[in-house]
Design an enzyme around this catalytic site. Sequence first.
Site, PDB file in Angstrom:
ATOM      1  N   GLU A  75     -13.889  11.093  14.197  1.00 18.46           N
ATOM      2  CA  GLU A  75     -13.022  11.516  12.976  1.00 18.46           C
ATOM      3  C   GLU A  75     -13.566  12.380  12.491  1.00 18.46           C
ATOM      4  OE1 GLU A  75     -11.255   8.882  10.092  1.00 18.46           O
ATOM      5  OE2 GLU A  75     -10.486   7.359  11.643  1.00 18.46           O
ATOM      6  N   HIS A 116       0.721  -1.376   0.175  1.00 16.65           N
ATOM      7  CA  HIS A 116       0.057   0.119   0.229  1.00 16.65           C
ATOM      8  C   HIS A 116       1.064   1.387   0.269  1.00 16.65           C
ATOM      9  CE1 HIS A 116      -4.383   0.243   0.405  1.00 16.65           C
ATOM     10  NE2 HIS A 116      -4.556  -1.301  -0.082  1.00 16.65           N
ATOM     11  N   ASP A 151      -7.732   3.281  10.246  1.00 16.80           N
ATOM     12  CA  ASP A 151      -9.406   3.024   9.356  1.00 16.80           C
ATOM     13  C   ASP A 151      -9.000   1.548   8.339  1.00 16.80           C
ATOM     14  OD1 ASP A 151     -10.100   5.276  10.926  1.00 16.80           O
ATOM     15  OD2 ASP A 151     -10.817   6.262   9.266  1.00 16.80           O
TER      16      ASP A 151
END
Length: 519
Positions: A262, A90, A151
Amino acid sequence: MILFLSCCMAIRINHCFSSNPSSLRTLPVDGHFSFDEVHHAAKDFGNRFQLLPLALLYPKSVSDIATTIRHVWQMGPNSELTVAARGHSHSLQGQAQAHQGVVINMESLQAHKMHVYSGNYPYVDASGGELWIDILRECLKYGLAPKSWTDYLHLTVGGTLSNAGVSGQAFRHGPQISNVYQMEIVTGKGEVLNCSEKQNSDLFHGVLGGLGQFGIITRARISLEPAPDMVKWIRVLYLDFTTFATDQERLIRAENTFDYIEGFVIINRTSLLNNWRSSFDPQDPVQASQFQSDGRTLFCLELAKYFNRDRMDALNEEVGNLLSQLRYMTSTLFLTEVSYLEFLDRVHVSEVKLRSKGLWEVPHPWLNLLIPKSKINDFADEVFGNILTDTSNGPILIYPVNKSKWDNRTSAVLPEEDIFYLVAFLNSAMPSSMGTDGLEHILTQNKRILEFCETARLGMKQYLPHYKYTGRMESPLWPKMGSFCPEKICLRPPGNTSSWPENISKGNIFLMTLAIYLS
């Protein structure tokens, strides 16, 4: 939802070996090298760089990694070879790749079987190539879970710990790097060292948040807490940014508050339901479908309260009291209830949908910033008022965290103030598009945002940074290096003009590992 961001550990040692794999073929490893099927290792989540490696190592043991790195080290300073430890790939700008070098597939590492200890101070021991989603599933069998998350959970342990690992729990528990007891590291010389606050502490703190510059994480011991059954998941909307920010700051300071906090920004949208990120499904979809933003910029506060099923009545009263202190638009209260696992793995639902439409493997020119609290209104006025006027091409996250929950001995580089905001522009670019959803347009916007931060002297720091070495080390991480040397892990700046941190040359004196492997 920060990712998440995961990169990959990159060890780049100045050794030249670009066309002769024969010495690798004879290395005694329990796993194996592949020299033919390597094309998939020439891409990452960022989808902007394609660098073909010479070889791909599938290690079965930590000694496989150590043997490979030691071999590279012993080749001496007159040759050039790059090594990248690749987690779930990633990384955003090629950090998981090694042009004509060796990529280490960390997910194949089988040396450390996951072990959960459920005593007075529970923890889980996990391989550096283990995915957080698999750690969660295993820990839930014991009624436990890690305290802090990203997340997106389909990232490796080594990847997120090389950066920080931030999500909506960080205001309370700190990032993931504040919740690690000990690690096993393969250094740039191929040594295998255990480290903790009491053992090899310089290495321990250097690796955490160190962008992979001090070693490859092959094992980590992570703190756990009792896991809840369920989550009450809430979203409320604001028209005014100052009110939105003030409410967030009030919540993260309070003792009795939500478990997850958030925020995100909705720019130039109309329908709400089609623009909720992840898997949020409000209990009253009719109310959500009737709300029209009329193209206005909205600020969404996302909250979660964990609970067990036997506490439902008390929970509803507690949530009601907390919400009564906030100043959101009262007609925009949206709630749902999901399992703890479903909440934490919420972003994966979006991934599945995007993959089905062919929209996952596209360029991701993400920009992640840390902005001091005193400057956040100036930042919002300019960025959301002048720079970003088109519909965004991905989530824009913005939420505050308490610096006191971060260990200042780690390598993570933070703003100076006690409270700072994480702001993440998580855009996806459409291939071949020349419009506002095209790569060049998004990169231009990112550049304008960075230039504003510098001109306005906001004291901004980048999260998941990417730096160029142009004759002197310019990364804000570099001043911290002095506290991690000289005998054990001294790192010298590169002598060439390659990318940093993914490209580090082996200096004339020392060099530790070099990497980033964001899952």
